[in-house]
Design a protein around this motif. Structure first.
Motif, mmCIF file in Angstrom:
data_model
loop_
_atom_site.group_PDB
_atom_site.id
_atom_site.type_symbol
_atom_site.label_atom_id
_atom_site.label_comp_id
_atom_site.label_asym_id
_atom_site.label_seq_id
_atom_site.Cartn_x
_atom_site.Cartn_y
_atom_site.Cartn_z
ATOM 1 N N THR A 159 2.511 -0.643 -6.053
ATOM 2 C CA THR A 159 1.905 0.116 -4.953
ATOM 3 C C THR A 159 0.445 0.387 -5.287
ATOM 4 O O THR A 159 0.136 0.990 -6.312
ATOM 5 C CB THR A 159 2.648 1.448 -4.734
ATOM 6 N N LEU A 160 -0.431 -0.089 -4.408
ATOM 7 C CA LEU A 160 -1.868 0.125 -4.575
ATOM 8 C C LEU A 160 -2.309 1.371 -3.834
ATOM 9 O O LEU A 160 -1.746 1.715 -2.794
ATOM 10 C CB LEU A 160 -2.657 -1.075 -4.043
ATOM 11 N N SER A 161 -3.324 2.015 -4.368
ATOM 12 C CA SER A 161 -3.923 3.186 -3.724
ATOM 13 C C SER A 161 -5.358 2.866 -3.346
ATOM 14 O O SER A 161 -6.048 2.148 -4.064
ATOM 15 C CB SER A 161 -3.932 4.382 -4.681
ATOM 16 N N ARG A 162 -5.767 3.426 -2.236
ATOM 17 C CA ARG A 162 -7.172 3.263 -1.837
ATOM 18 C C ARG A 162 -8.017 4.238 -2.633
ATOM 19 O O ARG A 162 -7.632 5.370 -2.878
ATOM 20 C CB ARG A 162 -7.347 3.535 -0.356
ATOM 21 N N GLY A 163 -9.176 3.776 -3.045
ATOM 22 C CA GLY A 163 -10.107 4.620 -3.775
ATOM 23 C C GLY A 163 -11.190 5.139 -2.850
ATOM 24 O O GLY A 163 -11.159 4.924 -1.639
ATOM 25 N N ILE A 164 -12.133 5.823 -3.440
ATOM 26 C CA ILE A 164 -13.275 6.294 -2.657
ATOM 27 C C ILE A 164 -14.386 5.257 -2.750
ATOM 28 O O ILE A 164 -14.371 4.380 -3.605
ATOM 29 C CB ILE A 164 -13.770 7.672 -3.149
ATOM 30 N N ARG A 165 -15.332 5.366 -1.865
ATOM 31 C CA ARG A 165 -16.469 4.460 -1.810
ATOM 32 C C ARG A 165 -17.737 5.297 -1.935
ATOM 33 O O ARG A 165 -17.937 6.249 -1.186
ATOM 34 C CB ARG A 165 -16.459 3.708 -0.479
ATOM 35 N N ASP A 182 0.844 -1.192 0.000
ATOM 36 C CA ASP A 182 0.000 0.000 0.000
ATOM 37 C C ASP A 182 0.883 1.247 0.000
ATOM 38 O O ASP A 182 2.108 1.149 -0.048
ATOM 39 C CB ASP A 182 -0.991 -0.016 1.169
ATOM 40 N N ALA A 183 0.265 2.409 0.050
ATOM 41 C CA ALA A 183 1.011 3.674 -0.036
ATOM 42 C C ALA A 183 2.023 3.845 1.092
ATOM 43 O O ALA A 183 3.017 4.551 0.936
ATOM 44 C CB ALA A 183 0.036 4.850 -0.052
ATOM 45 N N GLU A 184 1.794 3.183 2.238
ATOM 46 C CA GLU A 184 2.735 3.276 3.369
ATOM 47 C C GLU A 184 3.800 2.194 3.324
ATOM 48 O O GLU A 184 4.651 2.120 4.206
ATOM 49 C CB GLU A 184 1.974 3.190 4.705
ATOM 50 N N GLY A 185 3.728 1.317 2.316
ATOM 51 C CA GLY A 185 4.722 0.247 2.189
ATOM 52 C C GLY A 185 4.338 -1.047 2.874
ATOM 53 O O GLY A 185 5.119 -1.997 2.873
ATOM 54 N N ASP A 239 -11.659 -1.564 -1.179
ATOM 55 C CA ASP A 239 -11.477 -0.157 -1.523
ATOM 56 C C ASP A 239 -10.248 0.124 -2.385
ATOM 57 O O ASP A 239 -9.947 1.274 -2.676
ATOM 58 C CB ASP A 239 -11.385 0.685 -0.241
ATOM 59 N N TRP A 240 -9.523 -0.913 -2.813
ATOM 60 C CA TRP A 240 -8.332 -0.686 -3.635
ATOM 61 C C TRP A 240 -8.738 -0.252 -5.033
ATOM 62 O O TRP A 240 -9.642 -0.809 -5.639
ATOM 63 C CB TRP A 240 -7.484 -1.955 -3.741
ATOM 64 N N GLN A 241 -8.020 0.754 -5.563
ATOM 65 C CA GLN A 241 -8.213 1.153 -6.952
ATOM 66 C C GLN A 241 -7.560 0.119 -7.861
ATOM 67 O O GLN A 241 -6.540 -0.473 -7.507
ATOM 68 C CB GLN A 241 -7.563 2.510 -7.223
ATOM 69 N N GLN A 242 -8.138 -0.047 -9.021
ATOM 70 C CA GLN A 242 -7.600 -0.984 -10.001
ATOM 71 C C GLN A 242 -6.322 -0.404 -10.605
ATOM 72 O O GLN A 242 -6.365 0.637 -11.248
ATOM 73 C CB GLN A 242 -8.627 -1.228 -11.110
ATOM 74 N N PRO A 243 -5.155 -1.048 -10.388
ATOM 75 C CA PRO A 243 -3.926 -0.525 -11.012
ATOM 76 C C PRO A 243 -3.898 -0.848 -12.503
ATOM 77 O O PRO A 243 -4.582 -1.756 -12.968
ATOM 78 C CB PRO A 243 -2.810 -1.261 -10.275
ATOM 79 N N GLU A 244 -3.104 -0.099 -13.236
ATOM 80 C CA GLU A 244 -2.937 -0.354 -14.665
ATOM 81 C C GLU A 244 -2.171 -1.661 -14.855
ATOM 82 O O GLU A 244 -1.390 -2.072 -14.000
ATOM 83 C CB GLU A 244 -2.185 0.798 -15.323
ATOM 84 N N THR A 245 -2.378 -2.299 -16.012
ATOM 85 C CA THR A 245 -1.592 -3.492 -16.324
ATOM 86 C C THR A 245 -0.151 -3.062 -16.583
ATOM 87 O O THR A 245 0.113 -1.928 -16.979
ATOM 88 C CB THR A 245 -2.154 -4.226 -17.560
ATOM 89 N N LEU A 252 -20.236 1.040 -3.783
ATOM 90 C CA LEU A 252 -19.304 0.865 -4.893
ATOM 91 C C LEU A 252 -17.927 1.319 -4.408
ATOM 92 O O LEU A 252 -17.628 2.503 -4.393
ATOM 93 C CB LEU A 252 -19.740 1.699 -6.104
ATOM 94 N N PRO A 253 -17.076 0.378 -3.953
ATOM 95 C CA PRO A 253 -15.764 0.737 -3.429
ATOM 96 C C PRO A 253 -14.690 0.786 -4.512
ATOM 97 O O PRO A 253 -14.875 0.276 -5.610
ATOM 98 C CB PRO A 253 -15.487 -0.401 -2.448
ATOM 99 N N GLY A 254 -13.560 1.405 -4.160
ATOM 100 C CA GLY A 254 -12.370 1.369 -5.011
ATOM 101 C C GLY A 254 -12.420 2.264 -6.229
ATOM 102 O O GLY A 254 -11.715 2.026 -7.199
#
Length: 181
Positions: free
Chosen positions: A123-129, A45-48, A104-110, A172-174
């Protein structure tokens, strides 16, 4: 042979191969599997902190960058408790990694990665819900309604789906922060 397995059905790290010009003559045939390459790394995650339970998919790409047919897809790997993953049994060349996220994870790019890469850090980022309630014209909750939200943010596109519960509520998360409002 696209995906070699051991006697218990577990995948083994062997390159796919095709048996050509074989004519059965009643004699036993010995097939020697070549060790395949692997792609490995860690998802954080963003904090490692490690992110376990993320599915990592892998598909071979052509020299021109287009994806190969579906049979070139390897069995997915899942990140362990330390966020580590390893996709093995790959041929030399470019492969496309995808990630199946939940919550709540955002979908990363391939990612396009060469077989043999062993120190990827994703590194994954949390999205909004988005949460809301669906009601009918009389103000009663609507249950079992399919709700979907499609978006495009830069080169990323997405579609999240949910079904309303007995109270008409859904989540609808992420979603990327850009969709808020």
């Amino acid at each position: 042979v696209e995906q070699a397995t051991d006697a218990l059905g577990r995948p083994i790290s062997a390159r796919p191969f095709k048996l050509e010009n074989y004519e059965p003559d009643g004699k036993p045939v010995e097939l020697r599997l070549e060790e395949g390459l692997a792609i490995s790394g860690v998802v954080v995650d963003a904090e490692g902190a490690p992110v376990p339970g993320i599915q990592v998919t892998c598909r071979r790409k052509r020299a021109d960058g287009r994806r190969m047919p579906p049979f070139t897809r390897r069995d997915p790997a899942t990140t362990d408790e330390a966020g580590r993953f390893r996709v093995a049994g790959l041929e030399v060349g470019l492969h496309s990694l995808g990630f199946v996220v939940t919550g709540d994870w955002q979908q990363p790019e391939t990612l396009d990665v060469m077989a043999g890469s062993d120190s990827l850090r994703i590194t994954l980022s949390r999205g909004i819900r988005i949460t809301d309630t669906v009601i009918d014209p009389e103000g009663k909750p609507v249950s079992e309604l399919n709700v979907s939200y499609r978006w495009q943010s830069g080169s990323q596109r997405g579609n999240k789906r949910a079904t309303t519960n007995a109270e008409g509520a859904f989540a609808l998360p992420g979603l990327p922060p850009e969709v808020e409002g």
